[in-house]
Design an enzyme around this catalytic site. Structure first.
Site, PDB file in Angstrom:
ATOM      1  N   LYS A 159      36.565  38.026  46.582  1.00  0.00           N
ATOM      2  CA  LYS A 159      36.225  38.758  45.997  1.00  0.00           C
ATOM      3  C   LYS A 159      34.347  38.588  45.378  1.00  0.00           C
ATOM      4  CE  LYS A 159      35.839  39.643  40.426  1.00  0.00           C
ATOM      5  NZ  LYS A 159      34.455  39.441  40.866  1.00  0.00           N
TER       6      LYS A 159
ATOM      7  N   LEU B 216      40.101  36.351  38.596  1.00  0.00           N
ATOM      8  CA  LEU B 216      39.267  35.955  38.416  1.00  0.00           C
ATOM      9  C   LEU B 216      37.867  36.433  37.662  1.00  0.00           C
ATOM     10  CD1 LEU B 216      37.808  34.996  42.781  1.00  0.00           C
ATOM     11  CD2 LEU B 216      38.170  33.512  40.261  1.00  0.00           C
ATOM     12  N   ASP B 217      36.381  36.237  36.548  1.00  0.00           N
ATOM     13  CA  ASP B 217      36.905  37.128  35.258  1.00  0.00           C
ATOM     14  C   ASP B 217      35.260  38.062  37.173  1.00  0.00           C
ATOM     15  OD1 ASP B 217      37.053  35.884  33.837  1.00  0.00           O
ATOM     16  OD2 ASP B 217      35.773  34.815  33.565  1.00  0.00           O
ATOM     17  N   PHE B 218      34.872  38.530  36.201  1.00  0.00           N
ATOM     18  CA  PHE B 218      33.775  40.244  36.356  1.00  0.00           C
ATOM     19  C   PHE B 218      33.087  39.364  37.245  1.00  0.00           C
ATOM     20  CE2 PHE B 218      30.394  43.446  35.316  1.00  0.00           C
ATOM     21  CZ  PHE B 218      31.137  44.403  36.229  1.00  0.00           C
TER      22      PHE B 218
END
Length: 142
Positions: free
Chosen positions: A68, A104-106
């Site tokens: 990501k 997972l965070d942005f």
């Protein structure tokens, strides 16, 4: 292996449990040509048709990895039109759906796992199952 029809259809199709439950209540599912409104038990080899689509047999779970990038969301839909990992990850034709194992965070990048099986995904992400995870972080300060 005998399963409830709700579980069987959910595992072998793109539909969620909620969608399948609604289709069952509406009489849109049949087993061997007989319409069912109940969450009956089915066995492999029975012909299941739901909303006009024949439901395939359940395949072995598959696990995928994806790196990501920052600025990607881990969500199926975003009301603000932002990029999702599901827009980027190549999904093989024989896979009905992918479920992210965790989030997972942005603004975070890193390895994400995806499973074609909700049960496997859930087992991998639950802390009580004690799967080892390694996190590496870098903090930048001014």
């Amino acid at each position: 292996m005998a399963l409830k029809i709700l579980t069987r259809i959910t595992r072998a199709s793109k539909w969620s449990r909620r969608n399948v439950f609604k289709l069952l209540r509406e009489g849109k599912c049949s087993v061997d040509g007989t319409v069912t409104f109940e969450n009956i038990t089915v066995v492999p080899g029975q012909k299941i048709v739901c909303d006009g689509q024949e439901i395939p047999e359940i395949k072995s779970p598959r696990l995928f990895r994806y790196h990501k990038q920052r600025g990607e969301l881990v969500t199926l839909r975003d009301t603000h039109g932002r990029t999702s990992v599901f827009d980027k990850i190549p999904i093989p034709d024989d896979v009905q759906k992918l479920i992210a194992v965790g989030r997972l965070d942005f603004d975070t990048e890193g390895l994400l796992l995806f499973s074609s099986c909700g049960l496997l995904s859930r087992r991998l992400e639950l802390p009580k199952n004690r799967f080892q995870r390694v996190y590496e972080a870098r903090v930048v300060t001014n």
